[in-house]
Design a protein around this motif. Structure first.
Motif, mmCIF file in Angstrom:
data_model
loop_
_atom_site.group_PDB
_atom_site.id
_atom_site.type_symbol
_atom_site.label_atom_id
_atom_site.label_comp_id
_atom_site.label_asym_id
_atom_site.label_seq_id
_atom_site.Cartn_x
_atom_site.Cartn_y
_atom_site.Cartn_z
ATOM 1 N N TYR A 1 2.680 6.024 -2.924
ATOM 2 C CA TYR A 1 4.415 6.746 -2.870
ATOM 3 C C TYR A 1 4.643 6.795 -4.879
ATOM 4 O O TYR A 1 5.060 7.831 -4.475
ATOM 5 C CB TYR A 1 5.357 5.792 -2.247
ATOM 6 C CG TYR A 1 6.867 6.374 -2.262
ATOM 7 C CD1 TYR A 1 7.236 7.320 -1.369
ATOM 8 C CD2 TYR A 1 8.080 6.638 -3.941
ATOM 9 C CE1 TYR A 1 8.170 7.722 -2.068
ATOM 10 C CE2 TYR A 1 8.691 6.876 -3.522
ATOM 11 C CZ TYR A 1 8.873 8.186 -3.206
ATOM 12 O OH TYR A 1 10.818 8.808 -2.988
ATOM 13 N N TYR A 2 4.277 5.546 -5.319
ATOM 14 C CA TYR A 2 4.394 5.540 -6.449
ATOM 15 C C TYR A 2 3.618 6.983 -7.220
ATOM 16 O O TYR A 2 4.703 7.956 -7.635
ATOM 17 C CB TYR A 2 3.833 4.746 -7.606
ATOM 18 C CG TYR A 2 4.176 4.932 -8.910
ATOM 19 C CD1 TYR A 2 4.878 4.403 -9.686
ATOM 20 C CD2 TYR A 2 2.743 5.273 -9.426
ATOM 21 C CE1 TYR A 2 4.897 4.892 -10.709
ATOM 22 C CE2 TYR A 2 2.965 5.859 -10.956
ATOM 23 C CZ TYR A 2 4.131 5.409 -11.748
ATOM 24 O OH TYR A 2 4.326 5.060 -13.053
ATOM 25 N N GLY B 1 0.732 -1.303 0.245
ATOM 26 C CA GLY B 1 -0.105 -0.734 -0.089
ATOM 27 C C GLY B 1 1.277 1.127 0.154
ATOM 28 O O GLY B 1 1.138 2.259 -0.751
ATOM 29 N N VAL B 2 1.770 1.508 0.947
ATOM 30 C CA VAL B 2 2.720 2.421 0.799
ATOM 31 C C VAL B 2 3.637 2.210 -0.013
ATOM 32 O O VAL B 2 4.005 3.828 -0.831
ATOM 33 C CB VAL B 2 3.226 1.981 1.955
ATOM 34 C CG1 VAL B 2 5.230 3.113 1.771
ATOM 35 C CG2 VAL B 2 2.557 2.065 3.841
ATOM 36 N N ALA C 1 4.034 5.020 8.588
ATOM 37 C CA ALA C 1 5.315 6.110 9.225
ATOM 38 C C ALA C 1 6.266 4.847 8.760
ATOM 39 O O ALA C 1 7.418 5.699 8.657
ATOM 40 C CB ALA C 1 5.016 6.869 10.262
ATOM 41 N N LEU C 2 5.950 3.244 9.473
ATOM 42 C CA LEU C 2 7.398 3.018 9.891
ATOM 43 C C LEU C 2 7.823 2.639 8.702
ATOM 44 O O LEU C 2 8.501 2.547 7.624
ATOM 45 C CB LEU C 2 6.880 2.098 10.695
ATOM 46 C CG LEU C 2 8.145 1.098 10.579
ATOM 47 C CD1 LEU C 2 9.023 1.425 11.029
ATOM 48 C CD2 LEU C 2 7.312 -0.389 11.141
ATOM 49 N N MET C 3 6.908 2.399 6.782
ATOM 50 C CA MET C 3 7.408 1.699 6.153
ATOM 51 C C MET C 3 7.839 2.810 5.028
ATOM 52 O O MET C 3 7.987 2.323 4.302
ATOM 53 C CB MET C 3 5.696 1.259 5.152
ATOM 54 C CG MET C 3 5.010 -0.080 5.613
ATOM 55 S SD MET C 3 6.176 -1.506 6.120
ATOM 56 C CE MET C 3 6.946 -1.895 7.409
ATOM 57 N N LEU C 4 6.975 4.092 5.083
ATOM 58 C CA LEU C 4 7.673 5.015 4.286
ATOM 59 C C LEU C 4 8.945 5.267 4.449
ATOM 60 O O LEU C 4 10.326 5.742 4.264
ATOM 61 C CB LEU C 4 6.914 6.690 4.801
ATOM 62 C CG LEU C 4 5.525 7.125 4.216
ATOM 63 C CD1 LEU C 4 4.880 7.637 4.504
ATOM 64 C CD2 LEU C 4 6.010 6.669 2.628
#
Length: 125
Positions: free
Chosen positions: A12-13, A7-8, A73-76
């Protein structure tokens, strides 16, 4: 976890694509692309106005479908850590992983200035 990563990456893309196409977002992102050499210092060239441009809005759908903001936030953060590696000037080859992962070779194309390659490869990982 896999859904959070996917999902992130998806959002993000679209955030990164918009950062190249929408002048309001490009005003911040251009700082990153202004480096004259492709190296690790280019990875940390981030505009200070990033928190003011509304980029976080791209990731709100993840919160709306139930992902905790800390997980987003962690995945980002992990994606940004991986992107630090993408800015290495060393010719690193990852073999078959290059078919599914963004690599330094791919990301150099993203920072290129020739028309055929310009504005391609918006993924994080």
């Amino acid at each position: 976890m896999a859904f959070a990563v996917s999902g992130v990456e998806f959002f993000y893309y679209w955030f990164h694509l918009a950062s190249h196409r929408i002048r309001w977002l490009w005003a911040t992102h251009a700082v990153h692309h202004s480096a004259t050499r492709f190296n690790l210092s280019a990875a940390v060239r981030l505009g200070w106005t990033g928190q003011l441009t509304g980029g976080f809005l791209f990731f709100l759908p993840l919160a709306w479908i139930g992902f905790h903001p800390a997980a987003i936030a962690l995945m980002l953060a992990l994606g940004l850590l991986y992107q630090f590696f993408l800015h290495t000037a060393f010719p690193i080859h990852l073999g078959p992983l290059e078919w599914v992962l963004n690599t330094p070779r791919h990301h150099r194309v993203h920072h290129a200035c020739n028309e055929a390659c310009l504005d391609t490869n918006y993924g994080s990982t």
